[in-house]
Design a protein around this motif. Sequence first.
Motif, short mmCIF file in Angstrom:
data_model
loop_
_atom_site.label_atom_id
_atom_site.label_comp_id
_atom_site.label_asym_id
_atom_site.label_seq_id
_atom_site.Cartn_x
_atom_site.Cartn_y
_atom_site.Cartn_z
N SER A 1 17.23 -15.24 59.64
CA SER A 1 17.32 -14.06 58.71
C SER A 1 16.71 -13.67 58.26
O SER A 1 15.68 -14.48 57.56
N GLY A 2 16.57 -13.17 57.36
CA GLY A 2 15.77 -11.92 56.54
C GLY A 2 15.44 -13.45 55.51
O GLY A 2 13.78 -13.16 54.61
N GLN A 3 15.98 -13.69 54.69
CA GLN A 3 15.41 -14.53 53.67
C GLN A 3 14.16 -15.67 53.84
O GLN A 3 13.38 -15.65 53.56
N ASN B 1 16.51 -2.71 47.75
CA ASN B 1 17.28 -2.86 47.29
C ASN B 1 18.19 -3.93 45.94
O ASN B 1 18.30 -5.09 46.00
N ASP C 1 8.39 -6.01 52.09
CA ASP C 1 10.04 -6.03 52.97
C ASP C 1 9.88 -4.98 53.84
O ASP C 1 10.43 -3.90 52.29
N SER D 1 14.75 -7.78 57.52
CA SER D 1 16.29 -8.94 57.92
C SER D 1 16.40 -8.17 58.37
O SER D 1 17.01 -6.85 58.53
N THR E 1 18.62 -7.98 59.89
CA THR E 1 20.87 -8.05 59.86
C THR E 1 20.89 -6.22 59.40
O THR E 1 22.51 -5.95 59.41
N LYS E 2 20.41 -5.98 58.84
CA LYS E 2 20.35 -4.44 58.32
C LYS E 2 20.39 -3.65 59.76
O LYS E 2 20.34 -3.52 60.39
#
Length: 427
Positions: free
Chosen positions: A83-85, A157, A182, A204, A206-207
Amino acid sequence: MSKHHIGTKCVQGGYTPGNGEPRQIPIVQSTTFKYATSEDMGKLFDLEASGYFYSRLQNPTCDTVAAKICELEGGSAAMLLGSGQAASFYSIFNIASCGDHIVSSSTIYGGTYNLFAVTMKRMGIEFTFVAPNCTDEELEAAFRPNTKAVFGETIANPALTVFDIERFANAAHAHGVPLIVDNTFATPVNCRPFEFGADIVTHSTTKYMDGHGAAVGGCIVDSGKFDWTKYPEKFPGLCTPDDSYHGVTYTERFGLGGAYITKATAQLMRDFGSVQSPQSAFILNLGLESLHVRMKRHCENGLAVAKFLEGDDRILHVTYPGLESDACYPLAQKYLPNGSCGVVSFRIKGGRAAAEAFMKGLKIAAIETHVADARSCCLHPASATHRQMNDQELMDCGVYPDLIRFSCGLEDAEDLIADIKQALDNM
Ligand SMILES: *Cc1c(COP(=O)(O)O)cnc(C)c1O
């Protein structure tokens, strides 16, 4: 691939099949790998030979996709994460531990803010948050002798401030520490932070990189340019033998280009295991193949929606780095000349209640905790991603109670605007 343009790298980077090999990247759905002798295996454990032995540490599919992102960013090494986290956490924990300190931009993703200000603080790592447009004196005052890195988001973001990468890189380097950026919202299609002095980039995936709301993931890329060996007392983990890895000294064995990512893989991935699955990496790669085509459309839609909102008197304020009226427009011109992103933030007249009523009326854009998807979506950060913050903390990171984050997808701009208009009319 390195001499090619960004679009060619999106399509073909990271993977060059040999004669008769699969054209699309193979999904190596295997936890483990077979060897003929224990000696062969031992060499892998000692990091003396490179090869795969267990997919918690490395997997060929994940490495192929990491190699593509590495090429896109112009880095020396990269790794995928679950994940980005995980990427944000590893990027800092790889060079900082209990008793250390980090300087971070205050306008960052809510999940990252919580990771830094709450969870990593509990691990003994202190963060000082500075506004991205702070004065030179404020920035200088944020550093301490135990500062180990500076962190910021190319496009924040959801505040959508543009990070002055060159300025923060210079400040970081003057204090002998790397700048971590980031780059999730800009993607390497619109900005490559290494070209402006950043040392490490996180994503991330995910985006926009996945771009279809299909797979959660993260990535870390190292530029290979930060010279850890100039500051061995600051970065002992990279410059002195690792007792937990057979006494290897990462900078000596893997050079500046490989030390940081090898350490993050050998230590942090081994111990925390935040892997991305080969299936997710395959899906991510499908997204990357069209990233350059999609980003253009996301940005066109973002600008069209931002311009429409700016012209409507029911809107209090629009934040979009591509708008000439935006406070970050000059920085966007420098760092994002080809476009910023598809996300537009705006404040609606009538406060929190108006924001909620407007969002309820939207028919195309769905209310989701997501951005950067092919399908438009929107979110009220104060009641979702940022709800753990009090009003002062919200203001400090640019998130007002009446703020809406609208992520323009790949639909037709005319339809998105008509949908927004009817939702405003029916509020
Ligand atoms: C979403 C996001 C993250 C966290 O990534 P996940 O993949 O959700 O863990 C980090 N940084 C930014 C800028 C983000 O938008």
